[in-house]
Design a protein around this motif. Structure first.
Motif, short mmCIF file in Angstrom:
data_model
loop_
_atom_site.label_atom_id
_atom_site.label_comp_id
_atom_site.label_asym_id
_atom_site.label_seq_id
_atom_site.Cartn_x
_atom_site.Cartn_y
_atom_site.Cartn_z
N TYR A 130 0.85 -1.23 -0.09
CA TYR A 130 -0.05 0.15 0.03
C TYR A 130 0.93 1.15 0.03
CZ TYR A 130 -3.06 3.54 1.81
OH TYR A 130 -3.76 4.96 2.15
N PHE A 183 -2.38 0.82 -4.45
CA PHE A 183 -2.04 -0.55 -4.24
C PHE A 183 -1.45 -1.48 -5.10
CE2 PHE A 183 -5.72 1.29 -2.38
CZ PHE A 183 -5.77 1.09 -1.08
N PRO A 217 -7.53 1.79 4.33
CA PRO A 217 -6.51 2.55 3.97
C PRO A 217 -6.31 3.75 5.14
CG PRO A 217 -8.11 2.21 2.17
CD PRO A 217 -8.67 1.64 3.55
#
Length: 284
Positions: free
Chosen positions: A41, A120, A205
């Motif tokens: 990420y 990502f 996230p």
């Protein structure tokens, strides 16, 4: 019945070329979720200039890579001659198959000129029968990603991989797999039913999210049990929240991962390195 949580973790920080990333999978608890064997990420950051060099050319074999860029743009090139560029909200998929060298360059979105980057990268394991196939590539722009409004205008769901109700992703499936991006408005909730023996994980996230009546923190990776049941997502905040939900059927074949290669045996890993050093993957 609501699914139970197996574990949660915040992953590890790593440096990939010029990028600072959080490596969420593999982690100390799991090496895979369904066919997904890797997740990096890139947290929201500001990139002031557009650079011409990528993170560095490197090989892959036995997997498909999938890059989902929330903010920014990603330019792809590989030794099979494929090139492509996606912008904010787009998806780039590459089947490494029997061996490929590729490079990706992450910049801010030149279409909107927003300086933010966020995204990502997943690795999706290929079944043994597909690992020897020729490489392939696909670039899917944001307006081509299937999306639907959730009931009561509570938010939306995007199908990055797999299917949901009437929506189907363009990304090829080699097993039962799914990757959803769900956004919920303030004070809203949404539930999904998961089939028995389905491996599923969530990643948060940027915001805290309540999953099955438990609050998890921004940056957490949450895995659930394999028993059929419900995943209930609640937004108790005053702003919209985002969640990635992904997984698929349990992978029954051996999975041996070493460096950039994911194969079915240690002998195949050795062959992957041998072919790479022999120049059989070509060059960009």
């Amino acid at each position: 019945m609501k699914k139970q949580t197996s574990f949660s973790t915040k992953g590890n920080r790593a440096e990939v070329g010029p990028l600072s990333i959080q490596r969420m999978l593999p982690n100390r608890y799991a090496n895979k979720v369904g066919p997904f064997v890797f997740l990096d990420y890139v947290a929201p950051a500001i990139k002031e200039i557009i650079t011409k060099n990528g993170i560095g050319a490197h090989p892959h074999r036995g997997i498909a890579t999938l890059t989902y860029i929330l903010q920014g743009e990603v330019e792809h090139s590989d030794s099979a001659g494929n090139k492509g560029k996606i912008y904010s909200g787009g998806v780039q998929w590459m089947k490494a198959g029997n061996g490929i060298i590729h490079d990706e360059n992450l910049n801010y979105d030149s279409q909107t000129e927003s300086k933010f980057i966020q995204g990502f990268q997943f690795w999706i394991n290929l079944p043994a029968k597909n690992k020897a196939e020729k490489p392939a590539h696909m670039a899917v722009q944001a307006n081509e990603v299937p999306k639907k409004t959730l009931p009561n205008e509570s938010g939306w769901l995007k199908v990055i991989v797999g299917n949901y109700e009437e929506l189907s992703s363009k990304i090829p499936d080699y097993s039962k797999q799914f990757l959803y991006h769900i956004q919920l408005n303030a004070g809203q909730q949404f539930s999904l039913e998961m089939e028995n023996k389905t491996e599923v994980a969530a990643f948060l996230p940027t915001q805290n999210v309540m999953l099955n009546n438990t609050v998890f923190q921004a940056g957490e990776f949450i895995a659930f049990d394999k028993v059929a049941g419900e995943i209930e997502i609640k937004n108790t905040s005053l702003t919209t929240i985002d969640i990635l939900l992904f997984g698929g059927e349990e992978y029954a074949e051996p999975v041996i991962a070493e460096g950039p290669f994911v194969m079915s045996s240690q002998a195949e890993i050795a062959a992957a390195y041998r072919d790479f050093y022999a120049g059989k993957y070509g060059r960009i």
